[in-house]
Motif scaffolding. Structure first.
Motif, short mmCIF file in Angstrom:
data_model
loop_
_atom_site.label_atom_id
_atom_site.label_comp_id
_atom_site.label_asym_id
_atom_site.label_seq_id
_atom_site.Cartn_x
_atom_site.Cartn_y
_atom_site.Cartn_z
N SER A 85 10.34 -2.95 34.80
CA SER A 85 10.91 -2.85 33.45
C SER A 85 9.85 -2.27 32.52
CB SER A 85 11.36 -4.23 32.99
OG SER A 85 10.29 -5.13 33.07
N ALA B 16 8.44 -3.15 29.75
CA ALA B 16 7.34 -3.97 29.27
C ALA B 16 6.40 -4.41 30.38
CB ALA B 16 7.88 -5.20 28.53
N ALA C 250 15.16 1.65 30.23
CA ALA C 250 14.49 0.36 30.22
C ALA C 250 13.74 0.06 31.51
CB ALA C 250 15.50 -0.75 29.95
N HIS D 276 9.51 -4.54 22.73
CA HIS D 276 8.13 -4.91 22.41
C HIS D 276 7.45 -3.85 21.55
CE1 HIS D 276 7.59 -8.25 25.65
NE2 HIS D 276 8.64 -8.42 24.90
N ASP E 105 5.40 -1.40 21.72
CA ASP E 105 5.21 0.03 21.95
C ASP E 105 6.54 0.81 21.93
OD1 ASP E 105 6.12 -1.06 24.26
OD2 ASP E 105 4.80 0.05 25.60
N TRP E 106 7.62 0.10 21.64
CA TRP E 106 8.93 0.75 21.55
C TRP E 106 8.96 1.64 20.30
CZ3 TRP E 106 13.06 0.66 24.87
CH2 TRP E 106 14.27 1.18 24.38
N LEU F 6 11.76 7.30 27.34
CA LEU F 6 11.29 7.00 25.99
C LEU F 6 9.95 7.64 25.70
CD1 LEU F 6 12.03 3.22 25.85
CD2 LEU F 6 13.11 4.97 24.47
N HIS G 40 6.91 6.45 24.21
CA HIS G 40 6.32 5.19 23.75
C HIS G 40 5.30 5.42 22.66
CE1 HIS G 40 8.00 3.85 27.61
NE2 HIS G 40 8.21 2.77 26.92
N GLU H 269 0.19 2.46 23.47
CA GLU H 269 0.42 1.25 24.27
C GLU H 269 -0.52 0.12 23.89
OE1 GLU H 269 0.95 1.95 28.35
OE2 GLU H 269 2.37 3.58 28.02
N GLN H 270 -1.61 0.45 23.22
CA GLN H 270 -2.53 -0.61 22.83
C GLN H 270 -2.16 -1.17 21.46
OE1 GLN H 270 -4.70 -1.74 25.05
NE2 GLN H 270 -3.86 -0.19 26.42
N PRO I 142 1.78 -12.46 30.94
CA PRO I 142 3.06 -12.44 31.68
C PRO I 142 2.92 -12.49 33.20
CG PRO I 142 2.50 -10.23 30.92
CD PRO I 142 1.47 -11.15 30.35
N VAL I 143 1.72 -12.19 33.76
CA VAL I 143 1.55 -12.32 35.21
C VAL I 143 0.94 -13.67 35.49
CG1 VAL I 143 0.52 -11.31 37.27
CG2 VAL I 143 1.27 -9.82 35.42
N SER J 57 8.00 -13.17 34.93
CA SER J 57 7.19 -12.60 33.85
C SER J 57 7.68 -13.07 32.49
CB SER J 57 7.26 -11.08 33.91
OG SER J 57 6.68 -10.63 35.10
N PHE K 175 11.51 -11.16 27.21
CA PHE K 175 12.04 -9.79 27.34
C PHE K 175 11.04 -8.81 27.98
CE2 PHE K 175 14.58 -11.92 24.16
CZ PHE K 175 15.83 -11.76 24.71
N TYR K 176 10.09 -9.36 28.74
CA TYR K 176 9.29 -8.48 29.59
C TYR K 176 10.17 -7.86 30.67
CZ TYR K 176 4.83 -9.91 27.65
OH TYR K 176 3.77 -10.10 26.80
N LYS K 177 11.27 -8.55 30.97
CA LYS K 177 12.14 -8.10 32.06
C LYS K 177 13.43 -7.47 31.54
CE LYS K 177 12.26 -10.85 35.58
NZ LYS K 177 12.30 -12.01 36.49
N TYR K 178 13.43 -7.04 30.29
CA TYR K 178 14.62 -6.41 29.72
C TYR K 178 14.92 -5.13 30.49
CZ TYR K 178 17.39 -3.72 26.35
OH TYR K 178 18.35 -2.95 25.75
N ARG K 179 16.08 -5.11 31.16
CA ARG K 179 16.48 -3.93 31.93
C ARG K 179 17.68 -3.24 31.28
NH1 ARG K 179 17.17 -8.04 36.34
NH2 ARG K 179 16.98 -9.20 34.41
#
Lengths: 253, 538
Positions: free
Chosen positions: A162, A164, A200, B142, B144-145, B162, B164, B167-168, B189-190, B197, B217-221
């Motif tokens: 994903s 993120a 995404a 998040h 960087d969106w 996208l 981005h 990223e930092q 998250p890890v 996550s 929402f680290y896993k938002y697909r």
């Protein structure tokens, strides 16, 4: 607390005979469609068209399955109007990617694993967790989970990656010392599955970091994951290629 | 409830509702024709939505279920606030139609706290502003969106990659503890084990954690977006696979919505078997949750014992349905595969065996004081808070709530195979563990009940796919109530798919349990909630 000791001792050893011998229990794998010979090119087209993820391709009078795309929807096996698909009830589906290089033999009985969830649905992770449980018990085979990437030899990744999770995945990979190998488990991690590529998520782990071994399945059953780990350790051969697949793409069996 | 008759039938309720709107509100709200799923409907202007929703929740006894935002081609965004009333088993939708240029709506969350995260999500994904919401901003998307890009808008192309931002880009946690030396310790998250996550910032001044800030929402697909314009067959794959450990429940929720739109009657045998498989999934899910709780307290033998039961149930599922997580089983109109007669005795024996083993495990856990010490009075959620946050599932039932979709809004075969709903009152980790054990026992009993009275006949009907419309499918997933709102267009393709999974509802209330605790209790609180990030993040 003595009760627990007695309970544990009474339970005895439950570990699978695999890899030394065959696993005979039922329900350990959902199986997967295999490469199938059919009567006519139109049958082949028809059978291949049942697959919603494009895992099946028609080649003349045969259908070849890209295991990394199969999501076990069973639609190819359930349509009575189409020829029967050759069902592979096994689980030794793991195979190398082109990037793979063998590890030194010194690693073959002690490999430390770091796991990253890159957007997995939970089923892959549940199956990976089973590998650590008494029935499969990966410790007996020299595989261990490590709490830090600095000690890890194998990065086990599930999920299509994903948006993120791209950065955490890259950072984890960068934090591992060489030699290191990446194992992508599940259709999502191999090909994006039903989610990627999209805005995404990526189309699997290979979009972000190099992948050495893929373990097909949705989710891959614990024994398939174990097979993938044994493959990295050089203790099991990869899934064989059928003569139908070899004929279809001209590469050796 | 002063205005509407409790327990009256639907027609009487519709008439009463119309009357109340006229008398109490002087015709400010207009009852609209009921929806395909039989929900009452009120239409109101955005400026009045707070008054109306507050009245429904505070005076009439409705509970906020979900918020569905939808942008149709022809007009602006529609917001549908869905409410349920458990006592009467009825539904009410409040529709707010916004003009195409309208970008701001009053927030109902200060009055209806359960809507808090729903509004934050719509703000992020649709770019609508909720006036008066205490905390908007980065949520699903998040840091960087790209700014100003709202993926659920019609003009957003889900296939495009996208661009981005840096990223930092700095992200600062909204900390609340200001004591000297206070800091926020990030976890995730890890994680160091097999964990999903997510990030938790533990605000601490040293030993004790004062407050937890979860970041999800680290896993938002983007499953709601990628479902748009797809066939129901394709979306079913997504519905099953966005949260694989509750695949059957979510697949069923989606199919029920589609069946309501297509006016499809599911055969009796399929309805009974859907109940059976849903309970098999719940039983296996709860065995896994119990494994995780035992593991979090480092009680190794109990962890292994529970893991054995979990794997045996996985094998059983694989044997009788072909898939260990029941994938590819439910389809609109019924089921894709039948339960073979030769598997019935096997199922009966294996379920009895699993229930017996769980009972034996429970008996041992109850007298293991070192184990109980780690669970009792840990991660408490009070009954009032559970209600305020609209919590669902085993978490809510451990805090005194008896909410359960199977009992209040029966679907599949739950009208005949009625579940008993176990509740506990302490709201701590131990209460949640007991609820899991008792629900697992109930699931086993339901499976036996279904098997004894399993009707013969077809397992599926072919739905008439010519109808269009929208409907809500509701199920009690293993973790609680799940809402699947589907709109099918004239072409039969999915135009909007909105999923409200129980993990989304319950993670909202997780911080209640994660306040003022010792560091080492964190994994236990997490495990006793047993929520899924895949399910929440979608």
């Amino acid at each position: 607390m003595a009760g627990w000791v007695i309970k544990g001792a009474r339970t005895g050893i439950r570990s699978s005979a695999y890899p030394a011998g065959p696993e005979t229990a039922i329900g350990v794998s959902p199986g997967m469609p295999g490469d199938t010979a059919v009567d006519s090119p139109s049958d082949a087209e028809g059978l291949a068209s049942l697959c919603p993820t494009g895992a099946m391709t028609a080649h003349d009078v045969s259908v070849v399955v890209d295991r990394g795309r199969c999501v076990h929807c069973f639609r190819c096996a359930q349509d009575a109007r189409m020829p029967a698909v050759a069902w592979d009830p096994g689980f030794e589906w793991a195979t190398y990617t082109d990037a793979y290089q063998a590890l030194h033999a010194a690693f073959s009985r002690s490999l430390h694993i770091r796991f990253v969830d890159a957007g997995a649905c939970g089923a892959c992770m549940s199956e990976a967790r089973q590998v650590n449980n008494p029935y499969y018990n990966m410790h007996r085979l020299g595989f261990f989970i490590t709490p830090t990437p600095r000690n890890a030899d194998i990065l086990l990744v599930a999920g299509p990656v994903s948006d993120a999770m791209r950065d955490p995945l890259r950072k984890t990979y960068a934090a591992m010392p060489p030699p290191k190998r990446v194992v992508a488990i599940g259709a999502c991690a191999i090909s994006g599955g039903v989610f990627g590529p999209s805005y995404a998520s990526a189309a699997g782990v290979k979009d972000i970091i190099p992948v050495d071994v893929i373990v097909p399945g949705c989710p891959p059953p614990p024994l398939a994951i174990l097979h993938g780990l044994l493959l990295v350790a050089g203790r099991k051969p990869p899934a064989p290629r059928s003569s139908l697949a070899a004929r279809a793409d001209g590469r050796p069996e | 409830m002063p205005d509407l008759p409790d327990g009256a039938d639907n027609l009487a309720r519709a008439v009463a509702l119309r009357e109340v709107c006229k008398t109490r509100w002087g015709g400010r709200f207009v009852p609209a024709p009921a929806t395909t799923s039989g929900h009452e409907r009120l239409r109101c202007h955005s400026s009045e939505v707070c008054d109306l929703c507050a009245w429904l929740v505070q005076d009439v006894g409705y509970i906020f279920a979900t918020l569905v935002a939808e942008e149709r081609m022809e007009d602006g965004v529609t917001l549908t606030y869905v409410f349920q009333q458990d006592s009467s088993g009825s539904w009410l939708d409040v529709d707010v139609l916004l003009d195409p240029h309208e970008r701001s709506v009053p927030s109902i969350s200060p009055l209806v706290h359960a809507a808090d995260w729903h509004e934050r999500e719509v703000e992020d994904l649709f770019g609508l502003h909720f006036e008066g919401h205490p905390r908007l901003g980065e949520f699903v998307l998040h840091e960087d969106w790209p700014e100003g890009v709202n993926p659920m808008r019609r003009d957003f192309d889900p296939a495009r990659a996208l661009e981005h931002r840096d990223e930092q880009a700095a992200w600062a946690a909204p900390t609340i503890v200001t004591a000297p030396g206070a800091f926020a310790m990030p976890v995730g998250p890890v994680f160091s084990d097999f964990a999903e996550s997510a990030q938790f910032l533990l605000e601490t001044v040293g030993e004790d954690v004062i407050h937890t800030i979860p970041r999800f929402f680290y896993k938002y697909r983007g499953i709601e977006k990628i479902a748009e314009g797809q066939s129901t067959g394709r979306v079913l794959l997504i519905a099953e696979r966005f949260s694989g450990t509750a695949a059957f429940a979510h697949g069923l929720g989606f199919c029920q919505a589609v069946e309501a739109i297509l006016h499809c009657e599911v055969p009796r045998r399929a309805r009974a078997l859907r109940t059976l498989f849903a309970e098999l999934e719940r039983l296996r899910h709860h065995a896994a949750a119990i494994t995780a709780i035992c593991g979090s307290t480092a009680l190794a033998v109990a962890n292994s014992q529970a893991a054995l039961i979990e794997e045996e149930l996985l094998r059983l599922s694989g044997t009788v349905t072909g898939h260990r997580y029941l994938f590819g089983l439910v389809v609109p109109g019924g089921l894709a595969r039948d339960l073979a007669d030769e598997h019935r005795p096997l199922l009966q024996a294996a379920i009895g065996d699993a229930a017996g083993k769980l009972n034996a495990l429970y008996d041992m856990l109850c007298v293991s004081s070192s184990f109980l010490d780690r669970l009792e009075e840990v991660g408490v959620v009070t009954a009032e808070k559970a209600m305020e946050y609209g919590l669902v599932g085993p978490v809510a039932r451990a805090s005194g709530s008896n909410r359960d979709m199977r009992a209040r809004f029966p679907y599949a075969g739950y009208d005949t195979a009625k579940p008993m709903i176990p509740t506990e009152h302490e709201g701590d980790g131990y209460a949640r563990l007991r609820v899991l054990f008792r629900e697992a026992e109930q699931s086993a009993a339901l499976i036996h009940a279904v098997l004894e009275a399993l009707p013969d006949g077809a397992i599926a009907t072919e739905p008439d796919r010519t109808r269009a419309g929208a409907a809500l499918g509701t199920v009690e997933a293993p973790l609680g109530a799940a809402f699947h709102w589907v709109r099918l267009g004239e072409s039969g393709l999915v135009e909007r798919y909105r999923v409200t999974p129980p993990s989304f509802t319950n993670w909202h209330g997780f911080h209640l349990a994660a306040e003022n605790f010792a560091f080492q209790d964190f994994p236990i609180i997490l495990a006793s909630f047993g929520l899924s990030n895949a399910e929440c993040d979608r």
